[in-house]
Write an enzyme that holds these catalytic residues in place. Structure first.
Site, short mmCIF file in Angstrom:
data_model
loop_
_atom_site.label_atom_id
_atom_site.label_comp_id
_atom_site.label_asym_id
_atom_site.label_seq_id
_atom_site.Cartn_x
_atom_site.Cartn_y
_atom_site.Cartn_z
N LYS A 206 48.66 51.65 39.53
CA LYS A 206 48.74 51.93 40.97
C LYS A 206 50.07 51.39 41.52
O LYS A 206 50.79 52.07 42.22
CB LYS A 206 47.54 51.29 41.68
CG LYS A 206 47.54 51.50 43.17
CD LYS A 206 46.30 50.93 43.82
CE LYS A 206 46.45 50.94 45.33
NZ LYS A 206 45.31 50.37 46.03
N GLU A 212 51.44 43.37 32.44
CA GLU A 212 50.91 43.81 31.14
C GLU A 212 51.25 45.28 30.90
O GLU A 212 51.70 45.66 29.81
CB GLU A 212 49.37 43.64 31.10
CG GLU A 212 48.89 42.20 31.18
CD GLU A 212 48.67 41.71 32.60
OE1 GLU A 212 49.29 42.26 33.55
OE2 GLU A 212 47.89 40.76 32.78
N GLY A 267 42.16 49.97 43.09
CA GLY A 267 42.27 50.12 41.64
C GLY A 267 40.92 50.33 40.97
O GLY A 267 40.74 51.24 40.15
N ARG A 268 39.95 49.51 41.32
CA ARG A 268 38.64 49.60 40.65
C ARG A 268 37.79 50.75 41.17
O ARG A 268 36.68 50.98 40.69
CB ARG A 268 37.91 48.26 40.76
CG ARG A 268 37.77 47.75 42.18
CD ARG A 268 37.34 46.28 42.22
NE ARG A 268 37.35 45.74 43.57
CZ ARG A 268 38.42 45.22 44.16
NH1 ARG A 268 39.58 45.20 43.54
NH2 ARG A 268 38.34 44.73 45.39
N GLU A 353 35.20 41.89 40.97
CA GLU A 353 36.47 41.83 41.69
C GLU A 353 36.25 42.20 43.16
O GLU A 353 37.01 41.81 44.04
CB GLU A 353 37.51 42.77 41.05
CG GLU A 353 38.94 42.37 41.34
CD GLU A 353 39.99 43.20 40.61
OE1 GLU A 353 40.12 44.40 40.91
OE2 GLU A 353 40.70 42.66 39.75
N HIS A 384 18.50 42.42 19.95
CA HIS A 384 18.57 41.56 18.77
C HIS A 384 19.61 40.46 18.93
O HIS A 384 20.06 39.88 17.96
CB HIS A 384 18.85 42.41 17.54
CG HIS A 384 17.74 43.38 17.30
ND1 HIS A 384 16.61 43.04 16.58
CD2 HIS A 384 17.55 44.65 17.74
CE1 HIS A 384 15.78 44.08 16.56
NE2 HIS A 384 16.33 45.07 17.27
N LYS A 504 48.75 35.25 38.24
CA LYS A 504 49.90 36.11 37.94
C LYS A 504 51.20 35.38 38.20
O LYS A 504 52.13 35.42 37.40
CB LYS A 504 49.88 37.36 38.82
CG LYS A 504 48.83 38.39 38.48
CD LYS A 504 49.05 39.64 39.34
CE LYS A 504 47.86 40.57 39.29
NZ LYS A 504 47.96 41.68 40.21
O1 F6P Z 1 45.19 42.19 39.04
C1 F6P Z 1 44.11 42.93 39.45
C2 F6P Z 1 44.51 44.36 39.67
O2 F6P Z 1 45.28 44.46 40.80
C3 F6P Z 1 43.30 45.27 39.73
O3 F6P Z 1 42.72 45.29 40.97
C4 F6P Z 1 43.88 46.55 39.29
O4 F6P Z 1 42.92 47.49 38.94
C5 F6P Z 1 44.72 46.08 38.13
O5 F6P Z 1 45.26 44.86 38.57
C6 F6P Z 1 45.83 47.00 37.71
O6 F6P Z 1 46.71 47.25 38.75
P1 F6P Z 1 47.73 48.44 38.67
O7 F6P Z 1 46.96 49.71 38.58
O8 F6P Z 1 48.56 48.33 39.91
O9 F6P Z 1 48.58 48.25 37.44
#
Ligand code: F6P
Length: 540
Positions: A206, A212, A267-268, A353, A384, A504
């Site tokens: 987003k 990452e 995002g979620r 979240e 199990h 972060k």
């Molecule tokens: O760090 C949490 C977050 O902001 C989530 O809410 C989001 O889904 C994820 O990181 C990834 O964010 P992006 O889509 O901006 O890379």
């Protein structure tokens, strides 16, 4: 004391809890032979049996009062109408617009956003078809066979969960991989057997700034170009899904290869935005639109059904009942369908979240429990492993069982056995086994206590005829709205996530020390200093 806990609705529930906390589900079922059907609902092809909950008609009435007192009706309207209910970021919350009908009219700041939504959906469909039919060729003229989605959080969990869930409907000559972890093992293992000439990367973020994802994207570009040896190859092997055109262009992806979405999609909650591109490539646009229809059916149900018949409202309120009155800290989601392997992991982000917060909308601290710990994995495997604790442990863990009447892969007696297990588990949890019953089985006296099941463990069972794109959509929307209901009652903003920020920032700071091999003196706390020192020593 907060307004919530001092409200008449809350106080009435507290009083009611003291009255029914000892009541056993055995009594509730014995006193009402119709309970199993009376406490059930149907919506969007889903059937919810909530009869095995520790509730009476009075409980439900009081919980509905609580929802009313929280102004849930107006809050639902506000969300669907595009009001800026994400107050800490001044944003509308309109994931429901992503699956509205083509002729709908949903406004943000006076502008109907539906034409933009469909412009992106159509662009996705065109691209997906090109990949599926082999019209889209890689830089060297080879057909794209592998699609690697790079993203994390909502830019990964929705795509991977839905891809696995709808694997039955996917085009089998295409390979899909999902890379999220900054641990290089994730990228290396995901690409080990792939060839750059045949591989398309979807960089899904987003913000397009997530550490990452950007690190994995940089490695993906290097991996591709090491073989393709031409910068222009990027346009054939990389597309972006983002709200941030500037960063996409900076990374070197032409914005014509960007699939956009908007700041009013969290995002979620973004599974049905362009974030679903990998899924659309996998299952095709027709199935993808069935998925959207399932979401829409549940959205419509949530927006229009009276609260007492409203599935997300009832599920949300039951969650409040256990979390806040019974002190149940966690909630297990147990799908009896192997395709739903990632469903609980997806719900963890969606729920935790969203509602893992202790600051109310006006900025005060909650004096009550909020977000539940969501966990689980496909049912029979769990039986199990961890079900022992749910059955006989000291903690109360409400469960959601999810099952489908028809198997997508019928094979002999498998499906009957699978369903027998799901029905048996909720039965065992609810009714348990009394000492008398155990003795009647001829169990040795010294073992009786060990073989007693207290029962009275609550669960919901959600069933559909079959796992289809439609039912998956309805299921996901059900949980999205359940989370919304709970956020409203707890008076938190379910749509921001400030709690992930500090880590972060600190990671960036530490990363500088690691990347620059900055030797002591270290500027962290003494524990982190010691960890870093040890790491350096061991790395040599
Ligand atoms: O760090 C949490 C977050 O902001 C989530 O809410 C989001 O889904 C994820 O990181 C990834 O964010 P992006 O889509 O901006 O890379």
């Amino acid at each position: 004391m907060s307004t919530l806990t001092t409200s008449p609705a809350w106080q009435a529930l507290e009083q009611h809890y003291t009255e029914i906390q000892e009541t056993h589900l055995r009594q509730l079922f014995a006193s009402d032979p119709t309970r199993g059907t009376r406490f059930s609902l149907e919506a969007a092809e889903l059937y919810l049996d909530y009869s095995k909950n520790r509730v009476t008609d009075t409980t439900i009435a009081l919980l509905l009062e609580l929802a009313k007192a929280a102004g849930l009706e107006n809050k639902i309207k506000a969300m669907f109408n595009g009001e800026k209910i994400n107050t800490t970021e001044q944003r509308a919350v309109l994931h429901t617009a992503l699956r509205a009908a083509r002729d709908a009219d949903v406004r943000v700041d006076g502008v109907n956003v539906i034409p933009e939504v469909y412009a992106v959906l159509d662009k996705m469909a065109e691209f997906a078809e090109k990949i599926r039919t082999g019209q889209w060729l890689g830089h060297t003229g080879k057909r794209i066979k592998n699609i690697v989605n790079i993203g994390i959080g909502g830019s990964d969990l929705g795509p991977v969960m839905a891809y696995k869930a709808l694997g039955f409907y996917s085009q089998r000559n295409l390979v899909f991989r999902f890379v999220s972890n900054v641990d290089s093992t994730d990228f290396i293992e995901a690409t080990k057997d792939l060839h750059p000439e045949e591989t398309l990367f979807i960089i899904c973020s987003k913000t397009f700034t997530t550490q990452e994802t950007m690190q994995n994207a940089v490695s993906a570009r290097a991996w591709s170009l090491a073989v393709l040896r031409d910068e222009t190859a990027v346009s054939k092997h990389f597309v972006a899904v983002s709200t941030n055109a500037t960063e996409v262009a900076k990374f070197g992806i032409d914005t014509s290869s960007m699939f956009g979405f908007w700041d009013w999609v969290g995002g979620r909650y973004s599974m049905t935005s362009a974030v679903g591109l990998s899924l659309m490539i996998a299952i095709g646009q027709a199935s993808y639109h069935n998925l959207l229809e399932g979401f829409r059916a549940m959205d419509t149900h949530f927006r229009t059904a009276p609260f007492e018949q409203n599935m997300p409202v009832i599920l949300g309120l039951l969650g409040i009942w256990y979390n806040n009155f019974f002190g149940a800290a966690s909630h297990a989601v147990l799908p009896y369908d192997h395709y739903l392997t990632y469903f609980s992991a997806y719900l963890q982000q969606l729920d935790m979240e969203s509602n893992g917060k202790t600051t109310t909308l006006v900025g005060s601290r909650t004096d009550y429990e909020t977000g539940q710990i969501i966990w689980g994995q496909p049912g029979t495997n769990g039986q199990h492993a961890f079900y022992q604790l749910i059955h006989q442990g000291s903690k109360l863990i409400p469960c959601d069982f999810i099952a489908f009447s028809k198997s997508l892969n019928p094979l002999g007696q498998h499906h009957d056995l699978l369903l027998a297990n799901v029905f048996a588990q909720s039965q065992a949890l609810a009714f348990g086994k009394t000492p008398e019953e155990v003795i009647r089985d001829g169990v040795k006296p010294e073992l009786v206590a060990h073989k007693v099941f207290a029962g009275n463990k609550p669960s919901n069972t959600i069933m559909a005829a079959e796992l289809t794109p439609f039912t998956l959509g309805a299921l996901v929307a059900l949980y999205e709205h359940k989370v919304f209901v709970q956020g409203v009652i707890w008076d938190v903003n379910s749509f921001d996530q400030w709690g992930v920020e500090l880590g972060k920032v600190l990671a960036q700071n530490i990363a500088q020390q690691l990347i620059n091999h900055q030797t002591p003196p270290l500027e962290q706390d003494s524990s982190t200093n010691a960890l870093l020192a040890r790491h350096w020593q061991r790395q040599k």
